[in-house]
Scaffold this motif. Structure first.
Motif, PDB file in Angstrom:
ATOM      1  N   LEU A   1       9.983   3.470   9.440  1.00 32.98           N
ATOM      2  CA  LEU A   1      10.823   2.700  10.364  1.00 32.98           C
ATOM      3  C   LEU A   1      10.217   2.660  11.762  1.00 32.98           C
ATOM      4  N   LEU A   2       9.454   3.682  12.116  1.00 29.46           N
ATOM      5  CA  LEU A   2       8.707   3.651  13.374  1.00 29.46           C
ATOM      6  C   LEU A   2       7.489   2.740  13.257  1.00 29.46           C
ATOM      7  N   LEU A   3       6.833   2.784  12.111  1.00 31.52           N
ATOM      8  CA  LEU A   3       5.617   1.996  11.902  1.00 31.52           C
ATOM      9  C   LEU A   3       5.887   0.498  11.875  1.00 31.52           C
ATOM     10  N   LYS A   4       6.939   0.080  11.178  1.00 30.93           N
ATOM     11  CA  LYS A   4       7.120  -1.344  10.908  1.00 30.93           C
ATOM     12  C   LYS A   4       7.189  -2.192  12.176  1.00 30.93           C
ATOM     13  N   PRO A   5       8.006  -1.857  13.177  1.00 28.68           N
ATOM     14  CA  PRO A   5       8.024  -2.720  14.369  1.00 28.68           C
ATOM     15  C   PRO A   5       6.718  -2.719  15.146  1.00 28.68           C
ATOM     16  N   ILE A   6       5.934  -1.641  15.035  1.00 27.99           N
ATOM     17  CA  ILE A   6       4.628  -1.647  15.700  1.00 27.99           C
ATOM     18  C   ILE A   6       3.709  -2.641  15.013  1.00 27.99           C
ATOM     19  N   LEU A   7       3.641  -2.587  13.666  1.00 26.22           N
ATOM     20  CA  LEU A   7       2.797  -3.529  12.939  1.00 26.22           C
ATOM     21  C   LEU A   7       3.267  -4.966  13.117  1.00 26.22           C
ATOM     22  N   GLU A   8       4.561  -5.152  13.247  1.00 24.82           N
ATOM     23  CA  GLU A   8       5.086  -6.513  13.380  1.00 24.82           C
ATOM     24  C   GLU A   8       4.780  -7.128  14.743  1.00 24.82           C
ATOM     25  N   GLN A   9       4.188  -6.348  15.644  1.00 27.43           N
ATOM     26  CA  GLN A   9       3.687  -6.924  16.884  1.00 27.43           C
ATOM     27  C   GLN A   9       2.383  -7.696  16.674  1.00 27.43           C
ATOM     28  N   LEU A  10       1.783  -7.541  15.485  1.00 25.03           N
ATOM     29  CA  LEU A  10       0.598  -8.329  15.163  1.00 25.03           C
ATOM     30  C   LEU A  10       0.934  -9.817  15.135  1.00 25.03           C
ATOM     31  N   ASP A  11       0.090 -10.624  15.723  1.00 25.43           N
ATOM     32  CA  ASP A  11       0.223 -12.074  15.649  1.00 25.43           C
ATOM     33  C   ASP A  11      -0.562 -12.628  14.459  1.00 25.43           C
ATOM     34  N   ILE A  12      -0.872 -11.755  13.518  1.00 26.03           N
ATOM     35  CA  ILE A  12      -1.729 -12.067  12.374  1.00 26.03           C
ATOM     36  C   ILE A  12      -1.029 -11.547  11.121  1.00 26.03           C
ATOM     37  N   PRO A  13      -1.059 -12.264   9.995  1.00 26.34           N
ATOM     38  CA  PRO A  13      -0.504 -11.705   8.759  1.00 26.34           C
ATOM     39  C   PRO A  13      -1.221 -10.409   8.386  1.00 26.34           C
ATOM     40  N   PHE A  14      -0.496  -9.496   7.732  1.00 24.93           N
ATOM     41  CA  PHE A  14      -1.107  -8.234   7.323  1.00 24.93           C
ATOM     42  C   PHE A  14      -0.612  -7.835   5.945  1.00 24.93           C
ATOM     43  N   VAL A  15      -1.475  -7.105   5.220  1.00 22.85           N
ATOM     44  CA  VAL A  15      -1.120  -6.553   3.922  1.00 22.85           C
ATOM     45  C   VAL A  15      -1.435  -5.065   3.933  1.00 22.85           C
ATOM     46  N   LEU A  16      -0.711  -4.320   3.081  1.00 22.78           N
ATOM     47  CA  LEU A  16      -0.760  -2.860   3.080  1.00 22.78           C
ATOM     48  C   LEU A  16      -1.113  -2.335   1.702  1.00 22.78           C
ATOM     49  N   ILE A  17      -1.811  -1.210   1.658  1.00 27.40           N
ATOM     50  CA  ILE A  17      -1.885  -0.402   0.456  1.00 27.40           C
ATOM     51  C   ILE A  17      -1.590   1.040   0.855  1.00 27.40           C
ATOM     52  N   PRO A  18      -1.071   1.852  -0.073  1.00 23.17           N
ATOM     53  CA  PRO A  18      -0.736   3.235   0.271  1.00 23.17           C
ATOM     54  C   PRO A  18      -1.960   4.142   0.240  1.00 23.17           C
ATOM     55  N   GLY A  19      -1.851   5.245   0.980  1.00 25.36           N
ATOM     56  CA  GLY A  19      -2.818   6.333   0.909  1.00 25.36           C
ATOM     57  C   GLY A  19      -2.138   7.593   0.435  1.00 25.36           C
ATOM     58  N   ASN A  20      -2.878   8.679   0.427  1.00 22.76           N
ATOM     59  CA  ASN A  20      -2.334   9.923  -0.115  1.00 22.76           C
ATOM     60  C   ASN A  20      -1.235  10.528   0.743  1.00 22.76           C
ATOM     61  N   HIS A  21      -1.090  10.072   1.989  1.00 19.82           N
ATOM     62  CA  HIS A  21      -0.005  10.551   2.844  1.00 19.82           C
ATOM     63  C   HIS A  21       1.246   9.679   2.737  1.00 19.82           C
TER      64      HIS A  21
END
Length: 264
Positions: free
Chosen positions: A60-80
């Motif tokens: 919930l902290l991460l999402k609004p930070i990433l949504e400041q991107l003016d570019i589409p983005f895609v995610l994959i998970p890591g071990n954390h």
């Protein structure tokens, strides 16, 4: 096509080293740098370890930070990361949603086909590719054998020489992965995270690479007898992958305020 890659964001709420690392401000600085780019990337790929503990509060902290991107983005998970919680918080990212326990997808809407491959093992730092995931990859690549393709995965499919990180690397399925991709000359690059450094290695008919972290880097230590793993604050960075006439060309970019540019 121009792809920006960021990785190993490690957004966290409290816990060990949280005051020292300051992951959220570092990520915000990275996003400001990406938004200033001209030409602007067509897509940002985020190759895992989005959070430190996989907790909902961190996403919930991460999402609004990433949504400041003016570019589409895609995610994959890591071990954390927690795949279930990632799907819950990023519920509007349709490519993440499937009944599979693994977050895997193929996106065909770009000039480069984007294939996301899940290498995570629940509650473990090392990565694995089980028979189910390898079968999915084989089927997915076979669907578009001539389309230029980028594969995203968190754990790199090669040893790096950093002994203690290699002990937490892709420990199962690495050879089978190489066998599956061997017939395909359309795989432009395998983009990975996990190592918090830029590295390159030939894997089968293509090149696999890792991306620096946005918050901190793994200290470079090629001593085969190393007994401890360390991190440092070398300049954070990202990578730009530009589709040229000979395939993808990769540029490593440091994040920070530097003097210049000066005319020659």
């Amino acid at each position: 096509m121009l792809i920006a890659q960021i990785s190993d964001l490690h957004i966290q709420q409290g816990g060990k080293d949280s005051e020292l690392i300051q992951a959220a401000p570092h990520l915000a600085a990275c996003i400001r740098a990406l938004n200033r780019l001209a030409p602007r990337p067509d897509l940002v790929v985020v190759t895992g370890d989005l959070t430190e503990h996989g907790q909902k509060e961190e996403y919930l902290l991460l999402k609004p930070i990433l949504e400041q991107l003016d570019i589409p983005f895609v995610l994959i998970p890591g071990n954390h990361d927690s795949p279930a919680t990632l799907r819950e918080v990023f519920h509007d990212h349709d490519y993440l949603q499937s009944p599979s326990p693994f977050i895997q997808y193929a996106i065909d809407t770009w000039p480069l086909r984007i294939v996301g491959l899940d290498t995570t093992v629940p509650m473990r730092s090392e990565g694995a590719l089980c028979a189910q995931r390898l079968s999915w990859l084989a089927d997915t690549l076979a669907q578009a054998p001539d389309t230029p393709t980028v594969v995203l995965m968190h754990h790199p499919p090669f040893e790096t020489g950093i002994k203690l990180m290699d002990e937490l690397g892709l420990l199962t399925g690495r050879d089978a992965f190489a066998d599956i991709i061997a017939p395909y000359r359309n795989i432009e690059r395998i983009l990975c995270g996990h190592l918090h450094r830029t590295m390159l290695c030939r894997v089968g008919p293509t090149v696999a690479s890792t991306c620096p972290g946005t918050a901190h880097q793994i200290a470079l230590d090629l001593d085969p007898a190393a007994q401890a793993l360390h991190f440092n604050f070398e300049p954070p960075g990202y990578q730009l992958h530009w589709q040229g006439a000979q395939g993808l060309v990769t540029h490593h970019v440091a994040i920070g305020d530097f003097s210049g540019p000066y005319p020659f």
